[in-house]
Write an enzyme that holds these catalytic residues in place. Sequence first.
Site, PDB file in Angstrom:
ATOM      1  N   LEU A  51      -5.272   4.931  -4.421  1.00 36.99           N
ATOM      2  CA  LEU A  51      -5.611   5.010  -5.969  1.00 36.99           C
ATOM      3  C   LEU A  51      -6.233   6.085  -6.006  1.00 36.99           C
ATOM      4  CD1 LEU A  51      -8.107   2.726  -6.920  1.00 36.99           C
ATOM      5  CD2 LEU A  51      -9.219   3.138  -4.869  1.00 36.99           C
TER       6      LEU A  51
ATOM      7  N   ASP B  77       0.559  -1.093   0.002  1.00 34.38           N
ATOM      8  CA  ASP B  77      -0.047   0.031  -0.609  1.00 34.38           C
ATOM      9  C   ASP B  77       0.742   0.925  -0.065  1.00 34.38           C
ATOM     10  OD1 ASP B  77      -2.866  -0.237  -0.588  1.00 34.38           O
ATOM     11  OD2 ASP B  77      -3.624   0.278   2.194  1.00 34.38           O
TER      12      ASP B  77
END
Length: 533
Positions: free
Chosen positions: A410, A274
């Site tokens: 994202l 991440d």
Amino acid sequence: MKLTLWTYEGPTHVGAMRVATGMQGLHYVLHAPQGDTYADLLFTMIERRNARPPVTYTTFQARDLGGDTANLFKDACREAYARFQPEAMIVGASCTAELIQDDPGGLAEAIGLPIPVIALDLPSYQRKENFGADETFFQICRALAKPVARTAAISCNLLGATGLGFRHRDDVAEITTLLGQMGVAVNVCAPMGARPSDIARMGAAHFNVLLYPETGEAAARWCEKTHGQPYTRTIPIGVQATRDFLAEVAGLTGLSPRIDETRLRQPWWSASVDSTYLTGKRVFLFGDATHVMAAARIARDEIGFDVVGMGCYNREQARPMRTAAKSYGLEALITDDYLEVEDAIAALAPELILGTQMERHIAKRLGIPCAVISAPVHVQDFPARYSPQMGFEGANVIFDTWIHPLVMGLEEHLLTMFREDFEFHDAAGASHHGGHAQALAPQEVAQPAPLPEPLVAAEPAEASGGDIFASKNGQEAPSAEVIWLSEAERELRKIPFFVRGKAKRNTEKFAADKGLTRISIDTLYEAKAHYAR
Ligand code: SF4
């Protein structure tokens, strides 16, 4: 004279107040004009202390200047002693009182109080708050710390934590825990929490832990010289620095560096997939030298950022700061002028700013994410929750704090792919910062996003002067030397906003190196190919 709107540090006597307010049983009599009591608010409002600072002001007025201000000062000392019954007293002058030269030290001595009275000579017109704190603490140690036998068990003093220190409260708790795990007891923590009688027994510690060089280095050096106590040089901010610090303590004490990392989450969080999008993010750092140097190491070695600029406002630490910056291939920015800092940031166009409260304002104006790493800070950086910067929990706190203002991975993709989306467009900012989001008008959603006006005119005769980003947030200053042709400018706008500043600067540098005065679409792609090599 210097025109000043914002100052990173207060006057020297505010530094002395930070020492007095951090301590117990010490009183400060400050020769100062009426109105200087404003400094109380720093402690009662920003730090939210539940008691007035232990400071008596003489609060002389204009009419007193024709009379006997020296007697005013003596009376203030007598009254403060009678009312507060301190173990010791510090006396000094604020900037205005320095000019009337009443000699607070001599006057206090003349009234013969039955406690130690320590005179402070703080040059208000040459030095600033951190110097004031460092010098005050040093003078207190010099006057009160006596040679005493070492404690039977290995112990240390924690030096440098003060009132109004950025996260000092929790740093002290964190470092006390880490040292305790190694079997090192804290003899005295000072100035924060110490009484004059505690200062007197500082010599019993085997060594000193210098937490904040800005406010404790003079005392640490003096203790080394006078009491033979070595002091630690590593500031335990960051995972690697904390490990180095514990190794340094082990070296000084002969104890094994027992390291309990069960609470440490930062390394895995940084290594987890991440966090990949954080790699190479361009970060600018500014604050006090200690926090900036620690932050640079975390940024580069523990999170994977690219440190593109760093500097500090406290000139006392300019030398180590310059050396540190060199190791990042940078020249340190040493200034206390926030306009210079703003110019440096605007020129570098970083993707993240780590700084003080001033840089938060600059970041807001430029539309760049920002987190606070150093004083000066506002009330929100004296949080109710446990929030150290030091030690392993400090590393966890730092990771969360720095990542929070960034647009998440994202979102970055969405912003790039759907530039015309009503929610994920260039000007929207991070979705969790609702205040920044600007909805596009319905017609803008349906069509390709229009370029902001005035952008460009027909080329080549009416090429734009380069004001290619100003419409959104003023982030990009127009370039004076080169002109962007309209097509090239349109192409540049297709680059995601968080790397656009860098692309623009690289292209302009490429054009300048080639002696070009106009940037065409070809120049843009040639520059891109050049820098990709
Ligand atoms: S004495 Fe110094 S701190 Fe106080 S009001 Fe004057 S300039 Fe400001």
